[in-house]
Design a protein around this motif. Structure first.
Motif, PDB file in Angstrom:
ATOM      1  N   SER A 158      27.145  54.759 -18.044  1.00 52.85           N
ATOM      2  CA  SER A 158      27.430  53.718 -17.062  1.00 52.85           C
ATOM      3  C   SER A 158      26.755  52.423 -17.482  1.00 52.85           C
ATOM      4  O   SER A 158      25.736  52.434 -18.178  1.00 52.85           O
ATOM      5  CB  SER A 158      26.952  54.136 -15.671  1.00 52.85           C
ATOM      6  N   ALA A 159      27.364  51.337 -17.064  1.00 52.30           N
ATOM      7  CA  ALA A 159      26.823  50.011 -17.348  1.00 52.30           C
ATOM      8  C   ALA A 159      26.903  49.167 -16.081  1.00 52.30           C
ATOM      9  O   ALA A 159      27.848  49.269 -15.309  1.00 52.30           O
ATOM     10  CB  ALA A 159      27.599  49.346 -18.478  1.00 52.30           C
ATOM     11  N   HIS A 160      25.906  48.339 -15.893  1.00 52.97           N
ATOM     12  CA  HIS A 160      25.835  47.422 -14.761  1.00 52.97           C
ATOM     13  C   HIS A 160      25.523  46.048 -15.340  1.00 52.97           C
ATOM     14  O   HIS A 160      24.687  45.931 -16.249  1.00 52.97           O
ATOM     15  CB  HIS A 160      24.726  47.885 -13.801  1.00 52.97           C
ATOM     16  N   TYR A 161      26.180  44.989 -14.865  1.00 53.47           N
ATOM     17  CA  TYR A 161      25.987  43.643 -15.417  1.00 53.47           C
ATOM     18  C   TYR A 161      26.055  42.622 -14.288  1.00 53.47           C
ATOM     19  O   TYR A 161      27.025  42.601 -13.528  1.00 53.47           O
ATOM     20  CB  TYR A 161      27.086  43.352 -16.440  1.00 53.47           C
ATOM     21  N   GLN A 162      24.996  41.783 -14.184  1.00 52.37           N
ATOM     22  CA  GLN A 162      25.008  40.706 -13.193  1.00 52.37           C
ATOM     23  C   GLN A 162      23.951  39.666 -13.520  1.00 52.37           C
ATOM     24  O   GLN A 162      22.978  40.010 -14.185  1.00 52.37           O
ATOM     25  CB  GLN A 162      24.812  41.249 -11.781  1.00 52.37           C
ATOM     26  N   PRO A 163      24.048  38.416 -13.094  1.00 50.73           N
ATOM     27  CA  PRO A 163      25.291  37.810 -12.620  1.00 50.73           C
ATOM     28  C   PRO A 163      26.288  37.718 -13.763  1.00 50.73           C
ATOM     29  O   PRO A 163      25.994  38.122 -14.891  1.00 50.73           O
ATOM     30  CB  PRO A 163      24.850  36.434 -12.144  1.00 50.73           C
TER      31      PRO A 163
END
Length: 143
Positions: free
Chosen positions: A8-13
């Protein structure tokens, strides 16, 4: 038989100022940082091309090892490096190559047979096939 492995990957902003984290379900890698700076500026963290290179090198080494063992060669050692190239392509980027470099020590095999087995393993390791595969997308959108 199907085997499914996940990450899984999460990216922000959003955009170049964003920061992401990637994790493997196995726990072998957890919350590893990635972003514009780890991909294009050599900052600490990983990037998609590095992950592909690791996957390709390890998959090829395993595929070749199994093929050599199936051919009756069980004494040896394999070292594989993979270099994945990302190039500018119009407004975006394209992965253009995964270059495998192999150092092999295999007892009792001649070079012609080794070359044939090594080339077949390159074509048929699952990650080599993935790099030629259809890509699907399923998504949900919220605003």
């Amino acid at each position: 038989m199907s085997i499914v492995k996940t990450a899984s990957a999460h990216y922000q902003p959003l955009g170049k100022g964003g920061q992401g984290h990637v994790s493997l379900a196995s726990g072998a890698m957890s919350e590893q940082p990635y972003g514009f700076n780890t991909r294009f500026e050599d900052k600490s963290g990983t990037n998609p091309e590095e992950l592909i290179a690791g996957a390709h090198a390890s998959c090829y080494a395993m595929a070749l090892s199994f093929a050599l063992a199936d051919a009756g060669y069980d004494t040896g050692e394999l070292k594989v490096d993979a270099a994945v190239t990302l190039e500018k392509d119009g407004d975006g980027f394209t992965v253009t190559q995964s270059a495998l470099t192999l150092e092999a020590k295999v007892s009792g095999i001649d070079e012609d047979e080794f070359s044939s087995i090594a080339k077949d393993a390159k074509e048929n390791c699952p990650i080599s096939k993935l790099l030629k595969a259809e890509i699907t997308l399923d998504y949900s959108f919220h605003n």
